[in-house]
Design a protein around this motif. Structure first.
Motif, PDB file in Angstrom:
ATOM      1  N   LEU B  66      37.850  60.094  65.271  1.00 51.81           N
ATOM      2  CA  LEU B  66      38.104  59.519  63.945  1.00 51.81           C
ATOM      3  C   LEU B  66      38.575  60.608  62.976  1.00 51.81           C
ATOM      4  O   LEU B  66      39.445  60.373  62.133  1.00 51.81           O
ATOM      5  CB  LEU B  66      36.835  58.864  63.396  1.00 51.81           C
ATOM      6  CG  LEU B  66      36.438  57.524  64.000  1.00 51.81           C
ATOM      7  CD1 LEU B  66      35.140  57.034  63.382  1.00 51.81           C
ATOM      8  CD2 LEU B  66      37.536  56.483  63.798  1.00 51.81           C
ATOM      9  N   ILE B  67      38.016  61.797  63.121  1.00 51.74           N
ATOM     10  CA  ILE B  67      38.366  62.878  62.199  1.00 51.74           C
ATOM     11  C   ILE B  67      39.754  63.435  62.520  1.00 51.74           C
ATOM     12  O   ILE B  67      40.600  63.568  61.647  1.00 51.74           O
ATOM     13  CB  ILE B  67      37.304  63.994  62.244  1.00 51.74           C
ATOM     14  CG1 ILE B  67      35.972  63.454  61.715  1.00 51.74           C
ATOM     15  CG2 ILE B  67      37.753  65.205  61.427  1.00 51.74           C
ATOM     16  CD1 ILE B  67      34.795  64.372  61.930  1.00 51.74           C
ATOM     17  N   TYR B  68      39.972  63.754  63.799  1.00 54.90           N
ATOM     18  CA  TYR B  68      41.212  64.435  64.162  1.00 54.90           C
ATOM     19  C   TYR B  68      42.314  63.489  64.632  1.00 54.90           C
ATOM     20  O   TYR B  68      43.399  63.922  64.963  1.00 54.90           O
ATOM     21  CB  TYR B  68      40.936  65.483  65.237  1.00 54.90           C
ATOM     22  CG  TYR B  68      40.025  66.594  64.753  1.00 54.90           C
ATOM     23  CD1 TYR B  68      40.507  67.568  63.885  1.00 54.90           C
ATOM     24  CD2 TYR B  68      38.693  66.634  65.124  1.00 54.90           C
ATOM     25  CE1 TYR B  68      39.679  68.564  63.413  1.00 54.90           C
ATOM     26  CE2 TYR B  68      37.849  67.637  64.664  1.00 54.90           C
ATOM     27  CZ  TYR B  68      38.348  68.600  63.805  1.00 54.90           C
ATOM     28  OH  TYR B  68      37.523  69.574  63.335  1.00 54.90           O
ATOM     29  N   GLY B  69      42.021  62.214  64.704  1.00 55.98           N
ATOM     30  CA  GLY B  69      43.034  61.279  65.167  1.00 55.98           C
ATOM     31  C   GLY B  69      43.093  61.239  66.681  1.00 55.98           C
ATOM     32  O   GLY B  69      42.366  61.961  67.373  1.00 55.98           O
ATOM     33  N   LEU B  70      43.978  60.402  67.192  1.00 52.33           N
ATOM     34  CA  LEU B  70      44.081  60.227  68.641  1.00 52.33           C
ATOM     35  C   LEU B  70      44.682  61.456  69.314  1.00 52.33           C
ATOM     36  O   LEU B  70      44.882  61.463  70.526  1.00 52.33           O
ATOM     37  CB  LEU B  70      44.899  58.975  68.961  1.00 52.33           C
ATOM     38  CG  LEU B  70      44.156  57.650  68.691  1.00 52.33           C
ATOM     39  CD1 LEU B  70      45.123  56.487  68.639  1.00 52.33           C
ATOM     40  CD2 LEU B  70      43.119  57.396  69.771  1.00 52.33           C
ATOM     41  N   SER B  71      44.976  62.504  68.522  1.00 53.10           N
ATOM     42  CA  SER B  71      45.491  63.738  69.130  1.00 53.10           C
ATOM     43  C   SER B  71      44.444  64.383  70.025  1.00 53.10           C
ATOM     44  O   SER B  71      44.786  65.213  70.860  1.00 53.10           O
ATOM     45  CB  SER B  71      45.916  64.716  68.043  1.00 53.10           C
ATOM     46  OG  SER B  71      44.818  65.036  67.219  1.00 53.10           O
ATOM     47  N   MET B  75      46.723  61.116  75.266  1.00 53.78           N
ATOM     48  CA  MET B  75      47.854  60.221  75.026  1.00 53.78           C
ATOM     49  C   MET B  75      48.859  60.885  74.104  1.00 53.78           C
ATOM     50  O   MET B  75      48.494  61.585  73.168  1.00 53.78           O
ATOM     51  CB  MET B  75      47.363  58.914  74.401  1.00 53.78           C
ATOM     52  CG  MET B  75      46.497  58.087  75.328  1.00 53.78           C
ATOM     53  SD  MET B  75      46.061  56.495  74.621  1.00 53.78           S
ATOM     54  CE  MET B  75      44.680  56.925  73.573  1.00 53.78           C
ATOM     55  N   ARG B  76      50.125  60.651  74.376  1.00 59.09           N
ATOM     56  CA  ARG B  76      51.206  61.113  73.512  1.00 59.09           C
ATOM     57  C   ARG B  76      52.292  60.045  73.480  1.00 59.09           C
ATOM     58  O   ARG B  76      52.103  58.960  73.998  1.00 59.09           O
ATOM     59  CB  ARG B  76      51.764  62.457  74.009  1.00 59.09           C
ATOM     60  CG  ARG B  76      50.830  63.648  73.751  1.00 59.09           C
ATOM     61  CD  ARG B  76      50.555  63.862  72.276  1.00 59.09           C
ATOM     62  NE  ARG B  76      49.643  64.981  72.054  1.00 59.09           N
ATOM     63  CZ  ARG B  76      48.326  64.854  71.930  1.00 59.09           C
ATOM     64  NH1 ARG B  76      47.758  63.662  72.021  1.00 59.09           N
ATOM     65  NH2 ARG B  76      47.564  65.907  71.705  1.00 59.09           N
ATOM     66  N   TRP B  81      49.271  54.631  75.995  1.00 59.25           N
ATOM     67  CA  TRP B  81      48.029  53.956  76.351  1.00 59.25           C
ATOM     68  C   TRP B  81      47.424  54.705  77.535  1.00 59.25           C
ATOM     69  O   TRP B  81      48.155  55.135  78.424  1.00 59.25           O
ATOM     70  CB  TRP B  81      48.271  52.491  76.747  1.00 59.25           C
ATOM     71  CG  TRP B  81      48.472  51.561  75.584  1.00 59.25           C
ATOM     72  CD1 TRP B  81      48.106  51.784  74.287  1.00 59.25           C
ATOM     73  CD2 TRP B  81      49.090  50.267  75.610  1.00 59.25           C
ATOM     74  NE1 TRP B  81      48.458  50.704  73.505  1.00 59.25           N
ATOM     75  CE2 TRP B  81      49.056  49.762  74.286  1.00 59.25           C
ATOM     76  CE3 TRP B  81      49.650  49.489  76.616  1.00 59.25           C
ATOM     77  CZ2 TRP B  81      49.574  48.516  73.948  1.00 59.25           C
ATOM     78  CZ3 TRP B  81      50.168  48.257  76.275  1.00 59.25           C
ATOM     79  CH2 TRP B  81      50.125  47.761  74.959  1.00 59.25           C
ATOM     80  N   ASP B 138      40.734  52.372  70.885  1.00 56.85           N
ATOM     81  CA  ASP B 138      42.116  52.776  71.162  1.00 56.85           C
ATOM     82  C   ASP B 138      42.994  52.745  69.910  1.00 56.85           C
ATOM     83  O   ASP B 138      44.079  53.319  69.893  1.00 56.85           O
ATOM     84  CB  ASP B 138      42.707  51.843  72.235  1.00 56.85           C
ATOM     85  CG  ASP B 138      44.041  52.345  72.758  1.00 56.85           C
ATOM     86  OD1 ASP B 138      44.060  53.452  73.329  1.00 56.85           O
ATOM     87  OD2 ASP B 138      45.052  51.644  72.587  1.00 56.85           O
ATOM     88  N   MET B 139      42.528  52.076  68.871  1.00 59.96           N
ATOM     89  CA  MET B 139      43.377  51.890  67.683  1.00 59.96           C
ATOM     90  C   MET B 139      43.530  53.180  66.886  1.00 59.96           C
ATOM     91  O   MET B 139      42.572  53.928  66.702  1.00 59.96           O
ATOM     92  CB  MET B 139      42.774  50.826  66.754  1.00 59.96           C
ATOM     93  CG  MET B 139      43.163  49.401  67.115  1.00 59.96           C
ATOM     94  SD  MET B 139      42.169  48.206  66.193  1.00 59.96           S
ATOM     95  CE  MET B 139      42.643  48.559  64.507  1.00 59.96           C
ATOM     96  N   GLY B 140      44.727  53.378  66.376  1.00 56.89           N
ATOM     97  CA  GLY B 140      44.955  54.537  65.520  1.00 56.89           C
ATOM     98  C   GLY B 140      44.303  54.362  64.163  1.00 56.89           C
ATOM     99  O   GLY B 140      43.932  55.323  63.503  1.00 56.89           O
ATOM    100  N   ARG B 141      44.196  53.126  63.720  1.00 64.29           N
ATOM    101  CA  ARG B 141      43.612  52.843  62.414  1.00 64.29           C
ATOM    102  C   ARG B 141      42.520  51.786  62.524  1.00 64.29           C
ATOM    103  O   ARG B 141      42.709  50.642  62.094  1.00 64.29           O
ATOM    104  CB  ARG B 141      44.698  52.355  61.434  1.00 64.29           C
ATOM    105  CG  ARG B 141      45.785  53.379  61.129  1.00 64.29           C
ATOM    106  CD  ARG B 141      45.213  54.650  60.550  1.00 64.29           C
ATOM    107  NE  ARG B 141      44.565  54.428  59.271  1.00 64.29           N
ATOM    108  CZ  ARG B 141      44.999  54.965  58.133  1.00 64.29           C
ATOM    109  NH1 ARG B 141      46.045  55.749  58.115  1.00 64.29           N
ATOM    110  NH2 ARG B 141      44.371  54.718  57.006  1.00 64.29           N
ATOM    111  N   ARG B 144      41.616  49.575  59.643  1.00 63.70           N
ATOM    112  CA  ARG B 144      42.453  48.446  59.214  1.00 63.70           C
ATOM    113  C   ARG B 144      42.278  47.237  60.133  1.00 63.70           C
ATOM    114  O   ARG B 144      43.160  46.379  60.219  1.00 63.70           O
ATOM    115  CB  ARG B 144      43.923  48.862  59.216  1.00 63.70           C
ATOM    116  CG  ARG B 144      44.227  49.946  58.216  1.00 63.70           C
ATOM    117  CD  ARG B 144      45.692  50.310  58.274  1.00 63.70           C
ATOM    118  NE  ARG B 144      46.023  51.348  57.293  1.00 63.70           N
ATOM    119  CZ  ARG B 144      47.202  51.933  57.231  1.00 63.70           C
ATOM    120  NH1 ARG B 144      48.161  51.594  58.084  1.00 63.70           N
ATOM    121  NH2 ARG B 144      47.431  52.850  56.326  1.00 63.70           N
TER     122      ARG B 144
END
Lengths: 315, 477
Positions: B66-71, B75-76, B81, B138-141, B144
């Motif tokens: 959550l802090i650093y994102g899906l990085s 996955m890229r 997915w 899996d969601m980026g946000r 939302r």
């Protein structure tokens, strides 16, 4: 008089409604790189009226200024509907592309794109071992039957009446279904917290230029609709030293390249056997390619006046 | 038939006749199965502590994400997915155990289902409770999530997923609950469970029993409700895994855009779901000594079902890959080459085919009746194989876009990171924890259905030990 006042009130409300009119002070173009500036300045505008009515707008520091109507902040609905009467289209002449990737760099500067991604990507293609390789710049195809917008669960990515497919990164939930659905691998994702340059961060967000970017959302080539509205070519088309990329309005049946050559779209496509990439998928791309035929071109004029100093050839 | 659970005579104050006295069989079964309801002791506590530790580690990993994102994942842009989607498909697949065992067997009057329905229905609910949130992971946000309701568009297969999965969760939860009402009534009386429940716990049981006393009228309503729900839940379950497959099938990507995907995924789901119930049965039988109720016969019957779906899955897999390979379209061939040979996916793919499909099939065909070992080993292999199979459906296709990334000098790859593995481990731990806690709260074997089966149909048809028949015999005569 009363109309003027109504317009003023309306526009002021738009400003108060959250959109900041930084654009009015020219902030939106701060991100335009020097080479692209030079190129677009030397290139004639996209056919069509480049002057329009002026409207009042409130700047971020509270001044009231007169700005070009197209530069004024738009209500969200207008952003989703697009520029009335337009049908943007792009033609890429594979016969002249020498794979220098100036388009990619110009686009990168225009949209402040981080180094891990490209909105227009140049592939070196070879259709068969017997044929010569050629370079294939791939922007977003802005399909008329877009597989990406269809799968979006929240309508964050949408097709506009002027043909462009845009993304609202304030709506995107980051499910990345559109990325999986795009057959052309156009879409890229903000995997980590973006580090936009300061001049970008002060811009009001609009799906028309996609910045400031947000973590966990999808982005892609947007056909530079804010440039087109002001009668200017997209960054990639304007910067191309080989005048490979033509851009224009299909309704006007005219496209223009960076050399300022404006040609009839239908004639260009007919005479030079224009085609759409993988049209058998039924996506109806708005980007046409001219086949890589007779790829014997003179080296481009790579003087600093046209391109700036940073152009380097990779191959 | 009349030997439903009874209630204290006090409840007959409202004028209804007091229910028939509890049979010796019912008391016996309640006592035996009720031992699982005791508060966690020694080994159980360690087990729960271990699960909680894994879940905590997974939660920490998720906070990092959550802090650093899906990085923080592997996955890229090309492989957008990864194992989260694999887990999603896997758990939704496992959730089909409940539907199959409980609903289909109920509809077809397969009486041996009685002692295993509770476990099966539990698997469905817990697998859904773990599987559905994997999409949010899996969601980026994830912040939302409400956009799906505020701006939801029915054009998107994700909306189909949201609708059918929530329907399925609601439906299977209700199904589990309604089938448990008579057992809640039994527990509310505490009587023969051999436990001393706290007042609060008794109140909870009493609340959920909805005043069920096993009167003929109540029983009639219950049976009708269950009969209807069993019929309704089957198409819902089929729709769930069909739309999960359509998330892939509706795209134009090679390896996904296949008309066979709906049924292929449904068969795969029932296959792994059946293997899941076999595993759960084996574990509970071992841990709580329930050999009298979960007999070799149950394992053999389920083994036969597992074999049927095993063969079907082999058939679907052959159809899917043979047609792709034989047709030989260039982009399809890039995928097939990657999957079946020239990459690290080759050993994984063939390993899954051999150890996830053919070895289990052979184990299930073996004419061994003395021990359930071959069936349990087959079930373990099937579950591992089906997880890897889902991984192999998702990742290689993502690595095979129409425009070869190599042409732009890019070499996309996907290696799941520690964060992804931690969250995956936590998902499995959460599933096991839910199941463990469930067994502490409700009898893991449906008391009333087993009693009813033995008393009306006999131990033979219910599949339980003949010992129980003797108890029932005494009581009935």
């Amino acid at each position: 008089m009363s109309n003027d006042r109504r317009d003023f009130i309306k526009n002021s409300l738009i400003v108060l409604g959250g959109a900041v009119a930084a654009k009015a002070t020219g902030g939106a173009f701060a991100a335009v790189p020097a080479p692209a500036d030079a190129a677009s300045a030397s290139a004639p505008p996209v056919p069509g009226p480049s002057s329009g009515p002026m409207v009042p707008a409130l700047t971020a520091d509270g001044r009231l200024v007169q700005v070009h109507a197209s530069a004024a902040p738009k209500p969200a609905l207008a952003v989703r509907q697009g520029i009335p009467g337009r049908k943007w289209v792009m033609v890429i002449d594979l016969a002249s592309c020498d794979g220098c990737r100036t388009c990619t760099r110009a686009c990168g500067k225009m949209h402040a794109i981080p180094g891990d991604r490209e909105w227009i990507r140049v592939f070196k293609m070879q259709d068969s071992p017997e044929t010569a390789p050629y370079f294939f710049p791939r922007p977003c195809f802005h399909c008329d039957n877009p597989p990406c917008t269809r799968v979006c669960p929240v309508d964050a990515t949408f097709k506009r009446q002027d043909g462009t497919v845009l993304i609202d990164n304030e709506r995107c939930i980051g499910c990345r279904f559109c990325m999986a659905a795009c057959p052309y691998s156009v879409r890229v994702f903000n995997w980590s917290r973006p580090h936009d340059p300061p001049e970008v961060l002060t811009e009001p967000y609009s799906p028309e230029h996609g910045t400031p970017r947000r973590i966990g959302t999808v982005e892609k080539c947007d056909f530079c609709p804010d440039m087109a509205e002001q009668g200017m070519l997209p960054a990639c088309a304007a910067a191309c030293p080989m005048a490979v990329i033509y851009f224009g309005d299909q309704n006007e049946d005219a496209v223009t390249n960076s050399k300022g050559e404006t040609v009839r779209l239908s004639t260009l496509l007919t005479d030079r056997a224009g085609y759409q990439y993988m049209e058998e998928l039924g996506t109806k791309p708005r980007v046409y390619y001219l086949p890589p035929k007779n790829r014997m071109y003179a080296p481009p004029d790579r003087t600093a006046a046209v391109l700036g100093h940073d152009v380097m050839r990779r191959r | 038939m009349v030997n439903g659970p009874s209630v204290p005579s006090a409840s007959s104050a409202d004028g209804t006749p007091p229910p028939a006295p509890e049979s010796a069989l019912a008391r016996h079964i309640t006592t035996e199965i009720g031992t699982t309801l005791a508060l966690p002791r020694g080994g159980e506590r360690l087990w729960i502590l271990f699960l909680l530790l894994v879940i905590t580690a997974g939660a920490a990993a998720y906070i990092m994400q959550l802090i650093y994102g899906l990085s923080v994942t592997g996955m890229r842009d090309y492989v957008s997915w990864g194992v989260y989607m694999t887990n999603f498909v896997f758990f939704i697949g496992v959730s089909h155990a409940g539907t199959l065992i409980s609903a289909i067997l109920r509809v077809t009057n397969a009486e041996w289902r009685r002692p295993i329905t509770r476990m099966a229905e539990g698997i469905t609910v817990f697998a859904l409770l773990v599987g559905a949130p994997m999409v949010i992971v899996d969601m980026g946000r994830p912040d939302r999530l409400q956009h799906v309701i505020l701006y939801g568009r029915l054009n998107s297969p994700i909306l189909w997923d949201v609708l059918s999965v929530t329907t399925y969760i609601t439906g299977s939860f209700l199904y589990l609950y309604v089938a448990s009402i008579p057992d809640f009534a039994i527990l509310a009386r505490q009587g023969s469970t051999g436990n001393t429940f706290s007042v609060l716990r008794l109140r909870i049981y009493n609340f959920f029993s909805l005043g069920y006393r096993g009167t003929p009228q109540q029983k009639h309503h219950l049976e009708r409700a269950l009969g209807t729900m069993a019929v309704v839940i089957i198409p819902v379950a089929v729709s769930v895994h069909t739309v999960v497959s359509w998330v892939f099938g509706m795209t134009l990507r090679p390896g996904w855009h296949s008309t066979i995907f709906g049924p292929y995924f449904v068969i795969g789901a029932i296959f792994s779901g059946t293997a899941g119930i076999v595993l759960a049965m084996a574990v509970f039988r071992r841990v709580y000594g329930l050999e009298k109720y979960l007999t070799n016969r149950h394992f053999r019957y389920l083994g036969t079902l597992l074999l049927v779906f095993n063969i079907l899955y082999i058939y679907f897999t052959l159809s899917e890959y043979l047609t792709t390979w034989y047709g030989g379209e260039s982009v399809d061939m890039r995928l097939v080459d990657m999957l079946m040979g020239a990459s690290h996916f080759g050993p994984l793919f063939w390993g899954t085919i051999v150890f996830g499909l053919f070895v289990p099939a052979i184990l299930l065909v073996l004419p061994i009746k003395k021990t359930i070992a071959p069936i349990v080993i087959a079930a373990i292999l099937v579950n591992i194989g089906m997880w890897v199979k889902r991984y192999l459906i998702i990742i290689p296709t993502m690595l095979t876009p129409f425009i070869d990334p190599k042409a732009a000098g890019a070499t996309p790859s996907y290696i799941p990171t520690f964060v992804e593995w931690m969250i995956t481990a936590a998902a499995f731990a959460f599933f096991l924890l839910l199941f463990t806690m469930f067994a502490k709260f409700l009898p893991i074997i449906s008391i009333w259905e087993t009693v009813e089966g033995v008393e009306t149909l006999g131990a033979e048809r219910t599949g339980v030990s003949p010992e129980l028949q003797k108890l029932a015999g005494k009581e009935i005569q």
